[in-house]
Scaffold this motif. Structure first.
Motif: not given
Length: 211
Positions: A118-119, A121-123, A125, A158-160
């Motif tokens: 989950a981490w 996927k959040d952090f 792309h 934004n990390s993405y």
């Protein structure tokens, strides 16, 4: 591209009074938590070692002063220094990097550890997640953090918008605007195990003169 590195064991630092100038000491006294104080001091000590080797200046003549942007200001002998630098610390170690002027530089050190899906996927792309091992995800984290330091924007992105895909940097949105402001330097990204159990990334590039 040449970059000098200095690794410091945070358990073996000289006393603060042997490292810091007056302005640095004043800021150091405002840091409340011992861990933060040690990391802050260790990063400054590592960078001052490199700057002293490069310039011959005494450590007390080298100032690394906090700025509102989050990126410190390097001064040598009372003058702003054009040298490129970056500082990182993780779990008992601090590392500083120093490069010549007209260079952008970002470094990051992280201890290899388990990262939950989950981490990740959040952090990261989806295009970055070509593997799922702990070593790969830790290395990818250091790459992204080093690239953010190159941009000099702090944690506002934004990390993405900052991606490292197969060792190549990609920027989007505000991150792309920051990269273009630097003149779109060609970035060289190197990642390796600098300290046993820790992944490290160095990202640097030459700033082209504006014609």
């Amino acid at each position: 591209m040449s970059c000098q590195l200095k690794v410091v064991d945070l358990n073996n630092l000289p006393p603060a009074e042997k490292i810091l100038g007056a302005k640095e000491s004043a800021f150091f006294q405002t840091l409340r938590f011992p861990k933060r104080r040690t990391e802050w001091l260790g990063g400054r000590f590592a960078l001052k070692e490199l700057v002293q080797q490069a310039t011959g200046a005494d450590k007390k003549e080298i100032e690394i002063l906090p700025q509102p942007s989050g990126k410190p200001l390097l001064r040598v002998g009372g003058k702003d220094s054009p040298l490129a630098f970056s500082i990182t610390h993780s779990h008992g170690f601090a590392v500083a990097g120093l490069a010549k002027e007209d260079t952008v530089l970002g470094i990051d050190l992280e201890k290899t550890a388990h990262r939950i899906e989950a981490w990740a996927k959040d952090f990261f792309h989806p295009t970055e997640l070509t593997e799922k091992s702990d070593t790969f995800l830790t290395a990818l984290w250091t790459q992204k953090e080093a690239l953010v330091k190159v941009l000099g924007t702090g944690l506002s992105l934004n990390s993405y918008d900052v991606r490292c895909v197969n060792g190549h940097a990609e920027f989007y949105g505000p991150a792309l605007a920051a990269y273009e402001k630097l003149g779109r330097p060609a970035l060289e990204i190197k990642t390796w195990e600098l300290v046993p159990g820790f992944m490290f990334t160095q990202a640097c590039g030459k700033i082209s003169p504006v014609i």
